[in-house]
Design a protein around this motif. Sequence first.
Motif, PDB file in Angstrom:
ATOM      1  N   TYR A  48       0.792  -1.229   0.000  1.00  0.00           N
ATOM      2  CA  TYR A  48       0.000   0.000   0.000  1.00  0.00           C
ATOM      3  C   TYR A  48       0.828   1.284   0.000  1.00  0.00           C
ATOM      4  CZ  TYR A  48      -3.881  -3.103   0.901  1.00  0.00           C
ATOM      5  OH  TYR A  48      -4.819  -4.104   0.800  1.00  0.00           O
ATOM      6  N   PHE A  49       2.122   1.188   0.294  1.00  0.00           N
ATOM      7  CA  PHE A  49       2.957   2.381   0.413  1.00  0.00           C
ATOM      8  C   PHE A  49       4.264   2.240  -0.366  1.00  0.00           C
ATOM      9  CE2 PHE A  49       0.323   2.074   4.227  1.00  0.00           C
ATOM     10  CZ  PHE A  49      -0.262   3.327   4.266  1.00  0.00           C
ATOM     11  N   ALA A  50       4.257   1.453  -1.422  1.00  0.00           N
ATOM     12  CA  ALA A  50       5.465   1.221  -2.214  1.00  0.00           C
ATOM     13  C   ALA A  50       6.052   2.540  -2.710  1.00  0.00           C
ATOM     14  CB  ALA A  50       5.155   0.318  -3.398  1.00  0.00           C
ATOM     15  N   GLY A  51       7.313   2.761  -2.398  1.00  0.00           N
ATOM     16  CA  GLY A  51       8.016   3.951  -2.856  1.00  0.00           C
ATOM     17  C   GLY A  51       7.692   5.223  -2.107  1.00  0.00           C
ATOM     18  N   VAL A  52       6.828   5.156  -1.105  1.00  0.00           N
ATOM     19  CA  VAL A  52       6.407   6.357  -0.379  1.00  0.00           C
ATOM     20  C   VAL A  52       7.362   6.609   0.783  1.00  0.00           C
ATOM     21  CG1 VAL A  52       4.546   7.456   0.922  1.00  0.00           C
ATOM     22  CG2 VAL A  52       4.003   5.961  -1.018  1.00  0.00           C
ATOM     23  N   ASP A  53       7.880   7.819   0.836  1.00  0.00           N
ATOM     24  CA  ASP A  53       8.733   8.245   1.955  1.00  0.00           C
ATOM     25  C   ASP A  53       7.916   9.180   2.834  1.00  0.00           C
ATOM     26  OD1 ASP A  53      11.018   8.243   3.470  1.00  0.00           O
ATOM     27  OD2 ASP A  53      12.167   9.529   2.122  1.00  0.00           O
ATOM     28  N   GLY A  54       8.428   9.486   4.004  1.00  0.00           N
ATOM     29  CA  GLY A  54       7.746  10.410   4.905  1.00  0.00           C
ATOM     30  C   GLY A  54       6.625   9.765   5.699  1.00  0.00           C
ATOM     31  N   LEU A  55       6.669   8.444   5.832  1.00  0.00           N
ATOM     32  CA  LEU A  55       5.650   7.727   6.596  1.00  0.00           C
ATOM     33  C   LEU A  55       6.014   7.680   8.074  1.00  0.00           C
ATOM     34  CD1 LEU A  55       5.194   4.637   4.242  1.00  0.00           C
ATOM     35  CD2 LEU A  55       3.741   6.685   4.359  1.00  0.00           C
ATOM     36  N   MET A  56       4.994   7.432   8.891  1.00  0.00           N
ATOM     37  CA  MET A  56       5.193   7.189  10.319  1.00  0.00           C
ATOM     38  C   MET A  56       4.631   5.814  10.652  1.00  0.00           C
ATOM     39  SD  MET A  56       6.698   9.756  11.784  1.00  0.00           S
ATOM     40  CE  MET A  56       6.360   9.573  13.523  1.00  0.00           C
ATOM     41  N   LEU A  57       5.394   5.049  11.408  1.00  0.00           N
ATOM     42  CA  LEU A  57       4.940   3.773  11.928  1.00  0.00           C
ATOM     43  C   LEU A  57       4.567   4.008  13.383  1.00  0.00           C
ATOM     44  CD1 LEU A  57       4.630   0.683  11.431  1.00  0.00           C
ATOM     45  CD2 LEU A  57       6.871   0.458  12.508  1.00  0.00           C
ATOM     46  N   VAL A  58       3.333   3.661  13.726  1.00  0.00           N
ATOM     47  CA  VAL A  58       2.822   3.965  15.059  1.00  0.00           C
ATOM     48  C   VAL A  58       2.360   2.675  15.719  1.00  0.00           C
ATOM     49  CG1 VAL A  58       1.201   5.392  16.373  1.00  0.00           C
ATOM     50  CG2 VAL A  58       2.120   6.232  14.196  1.00  0.00           C
TER      51      VAL A  58
END
Length: 112
Positions: A48-58
């Motif tokens: 669901y987030f392939a190649g996406v930067d700037g994510l947060m894991l909570v």
Amino acid sequence: MQIYKIFLGSEWAELDEKGETLGAPIDLADGFIHFSTAAQAGETAAKYFAGVDGLMLVAFEADDMGDAIKWEPSRGGDLFPHLYRPLKRAEVLWAKPLPFENGAHIFPAEMT
């Protein structure tokens, strides 16, 4: 048991500011907030987030969510945790950046 939610940076900022959320667009469409276990989080990020930067894991404690958390079959029949109520900022155990480097997301060592 700890469970995890991957947020876009803007979604995390909104939860942090407002104190609760009904989730991302996919959560709103499905009628519940999607979570993953530690074993499922990598596949969730890749799908669901392939190649996406700037994510947060909570991280959250599933047992603290009471009857509002349901374990339901999803990808490949695996049971995934789904929350059937707003998610509260006060329930956060920790939040860490989920950087995307060399073609993959880098998960923190704190995942159990």
